[in-house]
Design an enzyme around this catalytic site. Structure first.
Site, PDB file in Angstrom:
ATOM      1  N   CYS A 130       0.877  -1.172   0.000  1.00  0.00           N
ATOM      2  CA  CYS A 130       0.000   0.000   0.000  1.00  0.00           C
ATOM      3  C   CYS A 130       0.914   1.222   0.000  1.00  0.00           C
ATOM      4  O   CYS A 130       2.130   1.085  -0.077  1.00  0.00           O
ATOM      5  CB  CYS A 130      -1.000  -0.009   1.152  1.00  0.00           C
ATOM      6  SG  CYS A 130      -0.314   0.102   2.799  1.00  0.00           S
ATOM      7  N   CYS A 171       3.286   0.559  -8.109  1.00  0.00           N
ATOM      8  CA  CYS A 171       3.715  -0.829  -7.930  1.00  0.00           C
ATOM      9  C   CYS A 171       4.335  -1.357  -9.214  1.00  0.00           C
ATOM     10  O   CYS A 171       3.693  -1.341 -10.263  1.00  0.00           O
ATOM     11  CB  CYS A 171       2.530  -1.697  -7.541  1.00  0.00           C
ATOM     12  SG  CYS A 171       1.759  -1.158  -6.013  1.00  0.00           S
ATOM     13  N   CYS A 230      -2.196   1.413  -4.230  1.00  0.00           N
ATOM     14  CA  CYS A 230      -0.946   2.110  -4.542  1.00  0.00           C
ATOM     15  C   CYS A 230      -0.859   2.461  -6.023  1.00  0.00           C
ATOM     16  O   CYS A 230       0.103   3.073  -6.460  1.00  0.00           O
ATOM     17  CB  CYS A 230       0.275   1.326  -4.090  1.00  0.00           C
ATOM     18  SG  CYS A 230       0.604  -0.171  -5.006  1.00  0.00           S
TER      19      CYS A 230
END
Length: 139
Positions: A13, A91, A87
């Protein structure tokens, strides 16, 4: 080092101070040594959210000593399953990994009353994940 038979799961996250910490703690508790657990954040906070620490303590899991960690390419490469929690594009993507995106409310700046339902949703998703991976939950 872990044997190849043990799946590795990475929770990501933004701050690595709430959702990913709760998910990692539940997976470690329920999966035991049958799964390798990592968590990280694209922009880690300084500490784990105090409301998250309190909410997890209520279910007998202490995350007060956890420290938010920065997301690295190596952590993603070393994981079989990458579970993102809000996120977005931060990522990294690698072919051959299983990616899941869990839409969960962000506990940042929330009190413990708001964190409890998020915690409970995460626990249910972790139980489902373990079932998908064919891993029996620990007591």
């Amino acid at each position: 080092m872990s044997s190849p038979a043990v799946p590795s799961v990475l929770f990501v996250c933004v701050h690595n101070a709430g959702r990913s910490q709760m998910a990692a703690a539940f997976l470690a508790r329920l999966g035991g040594d049958r799964v390798e657990v990592r968590s990280a954040g694209s922009a880690p906070a300084d500490i784990v959210n105090p409301a998250v620490v309190e909410a997890m303590k209520e279910v007998g899991i202490d995350v007060s000593a956890e420290v938010p960690k920065v997301l690295t390419v190596e952590a993603v490469q070393a994981s079989d399953v990458v579970i993102t929690m809000g996120c977005g594009d931060a990522c990294p993507y690698f072919p051959g990994k299983q990616y899941l995106d869990w839409q969960l409310d962000d506990p940042a700046s929330q009190g413990v009353d708001a964190v409890r339902p998020i915690r409970d949703q995460i626990e249910q998703r972790i139980r489902g994940l373990l079932a998908e991976l064919g891993i029996e939950t620990a007591a």
